[in-house]
Enzyme design. Sequence first.
Site, PDB file in Angstrom:
ATOM      1  CG  ASP A 106      -9.542 -13.928 -87.972  1.00 19.90           C
ATOM      2  OD1 ASP A 106      -9.637 -13.710 -86.537  1.00 19.90           O
ATOM      3  OD2 ASP A 106      -8.872 -14.822 -88.254  1.00 19.90           O
TER       4      ASP A 106
HETATM    5  C1  BGC Z   1      -7.893 -16.173 -85.115  1.00 23.22           C
HETATM    6  C2  BGC Z   1      -9.218 -16.569 -85.038  1.00 23.22           C
HETATM    7  C3  BGC Z   1      -9.994 -16.226 -83.887  1.00 23.22           C
HETATM    8  C4  BGC Z   1      -9.583 -14.757 -83.304  1.00 23.22           C
HETATM    9  C5  BGC Z   1     -10.270 -14.539 -81.967  1.00 23.22           C
HETATM   10  C6  BGC Z   1      -7.926 -14.670 -84.479  1.00 23.22           C
HETATM   11  O1  BGC Z   1      -6.447 -14.314 -84.323  1.00 23.22           O
HETATM   12  O2  BGC Z   1      -7.275 -16.076 -86.507  1.00 23.22           O
HETATM   13  O3  BGC Z   1      -9.505 -17.800 -85.467  1.00 23.22           O
HETATM   14  O4  BGC Z   1     -11.461 -16.884 -83.723  1.00 23.22           O
HETATM   15  O5  BGC Z   1      -8.361 -14.555 -83.319  1.00 23.22           O
HETATM   16  O6  BGC Z   1      -9.495 -15.216 -80.991  1.00 23.22           O
END
Ligand code: BGC
Length: 785
Positions: A288
């Site tokens: 993530d």
């Molecule tokens: C989120 C993810 C997301 C990623 C990219 C993170 O803050 O937890 O679910 O895919 O950002 O935007």
Amino acid sequence: MMDRKHSRSLFQALVALATGGSMACTAGGPQLGQSPTRDVIAAMTPEEKISLVMGTGMRFPDAGMPPEMQPPDVGQTDERVPGAAGMTFAIPRLGIPSVILADGPAGLRIQPEREGDSSGTFYCTAFPIETQLASSWDVDLVERVGGAVGSELKEYGVDVLLAPALNIHRNPLGGRNFEYYSEDPLVTGRMAAAMVKGVQSQGVGTSPKHFVANNHEWNRTTIDVIVGQRALREIYLRGFEVAVAEAKPWTIMSSYNKVNGTYTSESSELLTGVLREDWGFDGLVMTDWFAGRDAVAQMEAGNDLLMPGTAGQQTALRAALESGALSEDVLDRNIERILDVIQRTPTFQGYPHSNTPDLEAHARLAREAGAQGMVLLRNEGALPIASPATLALLGNTSYSMITGGTGSGDVNEAYSISLEQGLTDAGFTLDGPLAESYEAFIKEEEANRPPPPQWFMLPPPLPEMSVPADEIARLARETDLALLTIGRRSGEFIDRSREDDFELADTEKALIDAVTGAFHSEGKKVLVVLNIGGVIETASWREKPDAILLAWQPGQEAGHAIADVLSGKTPPSGKLATTFPVNWEDVPSSRDFPGQVLLGPDPDATGIFADADRAAEVTYEDDIWVGYRHFTTKGEETAYAFGFGLSYTEFGYDDLKLSSTEFEGELTVSVTVTNTGAAAGREVAQLYLSAPGKVAPKPALELRGFAKTKTLEPGESETLSFSLTPRDLASFDPDSSAWLAEAGTYTVKVGASSEDIRQTATFTKAEEEKVATVSTAVGAAPPAE
Ligand code: BGC
């Protein structure tokens, strides 16, 4: 810096080079797709290898990030698809393009307009939130939604969707529950599999997330989830396991949190042991965004790609490679997985994306999915609304609908249909003066609303407009019925609160009281529409209105989809995939939600959300007793049970048949569902199993299958069938690290909800069976049961 158009044509030339396209291949050395991948990897410099295992970084408008969080120094500033969450590094001389990754669960998330580009807009379709899709219990529908989302990726030049999101609804206050499907791992897994299949049918990838146990937002980047092996396997990992087995996602996204002491993105036990060895996953794992602390540990664990990529990670990997602390073989292994995925992408294959997906067809599908996923919770003769009727439409969100949640799960749609518009389009007449006061009130409140204290926080909700008693009395006299909407918004970074969120605000309660009082005294009905993304308290007020429609957050076609259900054009057929408890405290996880701060600010924390970054811990004392597993076993009352949902008709269940009364390898179950009422409708039949529970305690029942009928006319029947495999009989035994199917008598329970079982039958299993043995435990010893 090159201008955007120039860099794009250069990029396309590079793709052509890489794919042996029309341009002659002038570069020397191996080329991806033409030469064995291992030769391509062998031709990389160590610096190129380090660049390839991380994205090209992310810049924040209001910077303020420490230097190590800045983008890695890779010299790439190409923004092919503005608003996409990230991209991988390109090595043109080896024919490796960078590929684009973008959110998210309710539709593709990219920037809808591009500076200096008047050639068009780039809006995407906002589909209903995942919780709503799950409430349809219709895997074919979800696969079709996936297909539409996938085609938007492909036509907008995006390669991998950062979705579906499939963490378990462990507690009603989880801020991102709207992005997740259910409290049950089977519903979760089958919905996620359908979404993956649909998206990937378009030749683009998915990234089921967040692997694993990211069940709430509070301190999500540092929290340590202490969870027993059985709960981990049966509840939190199971949905991912089903999705991997049924749909083979190209990638998986690891989560922010720790599990039993180790960041998931640094856990070999999870990423190599469970995912690859136990389940045979052969795609790539990405982090993530900004997750974990130790890039070397992430590489070694099998977290192949670090997203979005930072200067700190680049420095750490360089140093580790130089000192020998990180072996080049580990990098090569991870790079091979990254290159495998890159080769499957439309970008690599030189697909000439049109930037014109079929948004009209997708809007029709969003409307259909919205209506199919709504759940009728109560109906005392109020619905469907006889047309034509004049309605008093109350509640802020009737005029300003909440189409989805916020954060990375939000979609930039071209428009959204309010309930006001949806009802008007359906031929209903709305009280004009009331609508005008709401519109003026909302305009003024929004103009005066203070901005959120941080960019990632939600603006405070608008207070409900108070409608004077004499105005309500006028409405009760002059209109045919009242429709009152209760709205809730939540999103990434923050969990919900109990007051004024899980529980109704005093102004909302007062409005319900005043409206039901006035309309009932005129002999008229009141409907409540819930425009919410997660579970709320209903027990204290649900008997006041005559009908309650749980409309969820239905995406851009919200108003049309709700009007379809209220008018009976699309009869309601959704059912709850998550329990509505009577009180928040009734949910076992509420005892330690969202967890405990351990030490104050985390000395290791380098996160961008500094205030929230503290060493924190949450113990999953609820073990496997999540949702209906708890309520049915303890016989505790719920407000609305898992699996519950009304329709405009009634269904009878008959003729439950098992292929055998002894389980030998597999068993088939069939049941006939008949529409016994007077209107058309669809029914979701659920198959639960009660296991003997001699070796380990078992829930009173567990969902092992579900099926939705086609639209049945009054008197029409459909026979549904289900199959049970040894794994469906098994639960996880931490002592032997195996799935064990006990010997003894099992009861098949088929019904309309977890608390409305209509037919039962039993079978026996002669011998205990070890169905599958898996890798060793994940993390420290589990808590005492
Ligand atoms: C989120 C993810 C997301 C990623 C990219 C993170 O803050 O937890 O679910 O895919 O950002 O935007």
